[in-house]
Design an enzyme around this catalytic site. Sequence first.
Site, PDB file in Angstrom:
ATOM      1  N   SER A  13       0.768  -1.269   0.186  1.00 54.71           N
ATOM      2  CA  SER A  13      -0.005   0.079  -0.047  1.00 54.71           C
ATOM      3  C   SER A  13       0.859   1.314  -0.075  1.00 54.71           C
ATOM      4  O   SER A  13       0.387   2.329  -0.517  1.00 54.71           O
ATOM      5  CB  SER A  13      -0.999  -0.041   1.184  1.00 54.71           C
ATOM      6  OG  SER A  13      -0.274   0.119   2.539  1.00 54.71           O
ATOM      7  N   ASP A 181      -0.497   8.260   8.835  1.00 50.06           N
ATOM      8  CA  ASP A 181      -1.587   7.649   9.677  1.00 50.06           C
ATOM      9  C   ASP A 181      -1.111   6.616  10.735  1.00 50.06           C
ATOM     10  O   ASP A 181      -1.544   5.735  11.447  1.00 50.06           O
ATOM     11  CB  ASP A 181      -2.676   6.760   8.812  1.00 50.06           C
ATOM     12  CG  ASP A 181      -1.929   5.907   8.121  1.00 50.06           C
ATOM     13  OD1 ASP A 181      -0.760   5.721   7.897  1.00 50.06           O
ATOM     14  OD2 ASP A 181      -2.646   5.518   6.918  1.00 50.06           O
ATOM     15  N   HIS A 184       1.535   4.823   6.903  1.00 48.30           N
ATOM     16  CA  HIS A 184       1.730   5.188   5.685  1.00 48.30           C
ATOM     17  C   HIS A 184       2.573   6.608   5.730  1.00 48.30           C
ATOM     18  O   HIS A 184       2.410   7.498   6.517  1.00 48.30           O
ATOM     19  CB  HIS A 184       0.593   5.269   4.754  1.00 48.30           C
ATOM     20  CG  HIS A 184      -0.165   4.162   4.536  1.00 48.30           C
ATOM     21  ND1 HIS A 184      -1.080   3.643   5.407  1.00 48.30           N
ATOM     22  CD2 HIS A 184       0.316   2.772   3.591  1.00 48.30           C
ATOM     23  CE1 HIS A 184      -1.562   2.262   4.920  1.00 48.30           C
ATOM     24  NE2 HIS A 184      -0.903   1.744   4.114  1.00 48.30           N
TER      25      HIS A 184
END
Length: 232
Positions: A13, A181, A184
């Site tokens: 991600s 967060d 990330h």
Amino acid sequence: MPAPKKFLLFGDSITEFIYEPDQWCLGPALQNVYRRKMDIIQRGYIGYNSRWGLHILPELLDGIGKVDLAYVFFGTNDCMPSGQFAVPLEEYLNNMKKIVNLMTARGIKVIVIGTSLIELDRWNELNPSENATGLIRNIESQKYFGDKLRELCEQEHYVFVDLYKKFTEIGGTEWKSLLKDGLHFNSFGYKIFYDELLRVIKENYPEFHPSNMHYQYPECYYIDKDLTNLVV
């Protein structure tokens, strides 16, 4: 004119999110600096680990065609102590080695990206469902996997980007400010990633550093009147 060269960004991600529109991001920055020089091919997959990455890689490369440069960035999910994403350390290292070797067998110059940092309290606060379903993350495990990956890269002479080291050096006691967060990257984190990636490319693959690459097709000021330099 030969087809443009390709730079594959392959990971989880953190790679999938390199085009976030609300912040400075790695994807647009690379596309800008490599414009008319090399195509940026993003292949990031939320939650993926090295096991799944290795499984899809042959088909992925067949679909993209010839790739010249690539980075491989897995480990943030592999290092989880439990849950469906977790991969044992020995398998993780073997998977990463297989990924690199598969790429180099196709003539691709490879850069391995090491894990960075995680602010566990913030991540758990924003993602309560992970803990509820047994997807537990661990700060020590993430660093341990990153350290072992660095050792593998040193042993195998792979080109390596040590994000943990850079985030710690530049962020210092304020390293949490580099994360959006808790896991990330925000603008500052991606900028560190970008700068270190280009530094490593310049040092190890100088032919693919943007300062050493030529535009595909000449600049408008240098086009011949008979257009002969617009064709091969």
